[in-house]
Design a protein around this motif. Sequence first.
Motif, PDB file in Angstrom:
ATOM      1  N   ILE A  20      56.117  53.846   3.226  1.00 60.80           N
ATOM      2  CA  ILE A  20      54.680  54.208   3.047  1.00 60.80           C
ATOM      3  C   ILE A  20      53.948  54.572   4.234  1.00 60.80           C
ATOM      4  CG2 ILE A  20      52.449  52.980   2.015  1.00 60.80           C
ATOM      5  CD1 ILE A  20      54.403  51.332   0.329  1.00 60.80           C
ATOM      6  N   LEU A  21      54.281  53.831   5.227  1.00 62.73           N
ATOM      7  CA  LEU A  21      53.707  54.217   6.765  1.00 62.73           C
ATOM      8  C   LEU A  21      53.970  55.856   7.103  1.00 62.73           C
ATOM      9  CD1 LEU A  21      51.902  52.779   8.849  1.00 62.73           C
ATOM     10  CD2 LEU A  21      54.230  52.140   9.966  1.00 62.73           C
ATOM     11  N   CYS A  22      55.265  56.373   6.602  1.00 61.42           N
ATOM     12  CA  CYS A  22      55.692  57.778   6.998  1.00 61.42           C
ATOM     13  C   CYS A  22      54.978  58.679   5.960  1.00 61.42           C
ATOM     14  CB  CYS A  22      57.008  57.652   6.638  1.00 61.42           C
ATOM     15  SG  CYS A  22      57.924  56.933   8.135  1.00 61.42           S
ATOM     16  N   GLY A  23      54.357  58.043   4.747  1.00 59.42           N
ATOM     17  CA  GLY A  23      53.591  58.789   3.799  1.00 59.42           C
ATOM     18  C   GLY A  23      54.085  58.694   2.172  1.00 59.42           C
ATOM     19  N   ALA A  24      54.942  57.874   2.056  1.00 62.79           N
ATOM     20  CA  ALA A  24      55.548  57.680   0.716  1.00 62.79           C
ATOM     21  C   ALA A  24      54.296  57.168  -0.100  1.00 62.79           C
ATOM     22  CB  ALA A  24      56.665  56.882   0.563  1.00 62.79           C
ATOM     23  N   ASP A  25      54.100  57.718  -1.225  1.00 61.55           N
ATOM     24  CA  ASP A  25      53.152  57.061  -2.397  1.00 61.55           C
ATOM     25  C   ASP A  25      53.874  56.195  -3.192  1.00 61.55           C
ATOM     26  OD1 ASP A  25      50.698  58.925  -2.465  1.00 61.55           O
ATOM     27  OD2 ASP A  25      52.492  60.303  -2.131  1.00 61.55           O
ATOM     28  N   MET A  26      55.194  56.116  -3.412  1.00 58.05           N
ATOM     29  CA  MET A  26      56.146  55.416  -4.125  1.00 58.05           C
ATOM     30  C   MET A  26      57.486  55.246  -3.304  1.00 58.05           C
ATOM     31  SD  MET A  26      55.239  55.931  -8.081  1.00 58.05           S
ATOM     32  CE  MET A  26      55.616  54.010  -8.521  1.00 58.05           C
ATOM     33  N   VAL A  27      58.315  54.140  -3.784  1.00 54.09           N
ATOM     34  CA  VAL A  27      59.355  53.875  -2.939  1.00 54.09           C
ATOM     35  C   VAL A  27      60.625  53.372  -3.927  1.00 54.09           C
ATOM     36  CG1 VAL A  27      60.530  52.380  -1.155  1.00 54.09           C
ATOM     37  CG2 VAL A  27      58.100  53.059  -0.775  1.00 54.09           C
ATOM     38  N   SER A  28      61.603  54.075  -3.841  1.00 54.19           N
ATOM     39  CA  SER A  28      62.677  53.815  -4.885  1.00 54.19           C
ATOM     40  C   SER A  28      64.033  53.069  -4.310  1.00 54.19           C
ATOM     41  CB  SER A  28      63.113  54.785  -5.833  1.00 54.19           C
ATOM     42  OG  SER A  28      63.527  55.706  -5.265  1.00 54.19           O
ATOM     43  N   VAL A  29      64.398  52.194  -4.880  1.00 55.58           N
ATOM     44  CA  VAL A  29      65.597  51.301  -4.451  1.00 55.58           C
ATOM     45  C   VAL A  29      66.868  51.576  -5.157  1.00 55.58           C
ATOM     46  CG1 VAL A  29      66.329  48.938  -3.775  1.00 55.58           C
ATOM     47  CG2 VAL A  29      63.867  49.703  -4.018  1.00 55.58           C
ATOM     48  N   GLY A  30      68.039  51.838  -4.468  1.00 53.04           N
ATOM     49  CA  GLY A  30      69.336  52.195  -4.947  1.00 53.04           C
ATOM     50  C   GLY A  30      70.319  51.309  -4.641  1.00 53.04           C
ATOM     51  N   THR A  31      71.012  51.331  -3.795  1.00 48.97           N
ATOM     52  CA  THR A  31      72.168  50.524  -3.138  1.00 48.97           C
ATOM     53  C   THR A  31      71.838  49.026  -3.407  1.00 48.97           C
ATOM     54  OG1 THR A  31      72.974  52.402  -1.885  1.00 48.97           O
ATOM     55  CG2 THR A  31      73.810  50.146  -1.474  1.00 48.97           C
ATOM     56  N   GLN A  32      70.661  48.761  -2.654  1.00 48.43           N
ATOM     57  CA  GLN A  32      70.434  47.434  -2.780  1.00 48.43           C
ATOM     58  C   GLN A  32      70.210  46.554  -3.943  1.00 48.43           C
ATOM     59  OE1 GLN A  32      70.619  45.699   0.234  1.00 48.43           O
ATOM     60  NE2 GLN A  32      69.936  43.804  -0.487  1.00 48.43           N
ATOM     61  N   VAL A  33      69.966  47.426  -5.029  1.00 48.72           N
ATOM     62  CA  VAL A  33      69.946  46.849  -6.523  1.00 48.72           C
ATOM     63  C   VAL A  33      71.388  46.653  -6.905  1.00 48.72           C
ATOM     64  CG1 VAL A  33      69.346  47.289  -8.907  1.00 48.72           C
ATOM     65  CG2 VAL A  33      67.960  48.108  -6.953  1.00 48.72           C
ATOM     66  N   ILE A  34      72.372  47.362  -6.376  1.00 45.67           N
ATOM     67  CA  ILE A  34      73.686  47.117  -6.790  1.00 45.67           C
ATOM     68  C   ILE A  34      74.352  45.917  -6.143  1.00 45.67           C
ATOM     69  CG2 ILE A  34      76.042  48.046  -6.923  1.00 45.67           C
ATOM     70  CD1 ILE A  34      74.672  50.772  -7.228  1.00 45.67           C
ATOM     71  N   LYS A  35      73.795  45.799  -4.725  1.00 44.73           N
ATOM     72  CA  LYS A  35      74.182  44.475  -3.965  1.00 44.73           C
ATOM     73  C   LYS A  35      73.754  43.278  -4.483  1.00 44.73           C
ATOM     74  CE  LYS A  35      74.883  47.220   0.528  1.00 44.73           C
ATOM     75  NZ  LYS A  35      76.408  46.950   0.747  1.00 44.73           N
ATOM     76  N   GLU A  36      72.460  43.180  -4.877  1.00 47.14           N
ATOM     77  CA  GLU A  36      71.647  42.047  -4.840  1.00 47.14           C
ATOM     78  C   GLU A  36      70.972  41.753  -6.345  1.00 47.14           C
ATOM     79  OE1 GLU A  36      68.494  42.178  -2.119  1.00 47.14           O
ATOM     80  OE2 GLU A  36      67.229  40.773  -3.134  1.00 47.14           O
ATOM     81  N   GLY A  37      71.293  42.773  -7.223  1.00 49.40           N
ATOM     82  CA  GLY A  37      70.586  42.626  -8.632  1.00 49.40           C
ATOM     83  C   GLY A  37      69.125  43.025  -9.024  1.00 49.40           C
TER      84      GLY A  37
END
Length: 307
Positions: free
Chosen positions: A257-274
């Motif tokens: 977000i500090l770099c300018g993102a309005d939203m942030v999505s999560v991929g690999t970490q969902v597979i690792k952690e649920g």
Amino acid sequence: NLTTQLANVTFDGPLLNASGIHCQTSAELADLANTSNLAGIVTKSATLFPRKGNENPRYHDLPYGSINSMGLPNLGYPFYLDYVQQEKAKPTILSVAGLSADDVIEVLSDIQDSKYQGITELNLSCPNVPGKPQTAYDFVATRKVLERVFEFFTKPIGVKLPPYFDLVHFDQIAAVLNDFPITHVNTVNSVGNGLVVDVAKEQVVTKAKGGFGGLGGAMILPTALANVRALRQRLNDNIAIIGTGGVTTGADVFAHILCGADMVSVGTQVIKEGLGVYDRLTQELEALMTEKGYERLADFRGQLREL
Ligand code: DHB
């Protein structure tokens, strides 16, 4: 208050699933609808016809991330177009990919003619289909396909981009995208065509394309942040950014977000952690914001300092 705006849609928070992550089947999509602190649902990139995808093994976990060569397994776009029109729990982003420009136009024509009023995302960056290069690395082809799209498409639509690694390429893709009324860019797709070597077995870890595959997870965070930052500095203000890549902590969400993102999505970490990862990331993000005295994402969005 973590609300954020994308196109004509208000989201309760900044977090999304990355396309491809737990979003291919009805059961997976229903799980996402029930996931707390997931503000919106992104569907698996859909193609004109259903696809089985590449042969297994096609996903491999690594200590520092992941490599995959899924090959666009999906149920075909009519399934996902139907799904997004029925989903009432959360806003959706309908991801679409084409094996050709003609495919893309056919799928988008049906979306345009449907009752779906939500956001669509055109994936110009799948690295894993044998013989099909990533469209967004070809700036002329990208402009051509967008020219065709905006001859008829009037609904909210953004694009999913591959990572770029040269400042000239950021200039070039931004110059193309700024000429079209896109709602957002989603950056980055996986870092394409990495190669992981299992030294004990002296072999690759995924089957398709001789082991070449898309990298995700912690190892790509700096690449993802660079792409969010570089595009925020170059794109028209009315083009929002979804930051994707390398998020494992609330601090990583903050950095996007500090770099300018309005939203942030999560991929690999969902597979690792649920799917519980979204609660943890939200708690960590909120704790960090409190510590820093921020109340809203807008208080620090895009405010990265240079030395
Ligand atoms: C696949 C991977 C991607 O990175 C993408 O954008 C679309 C599809 C896949 O291999 O299924």
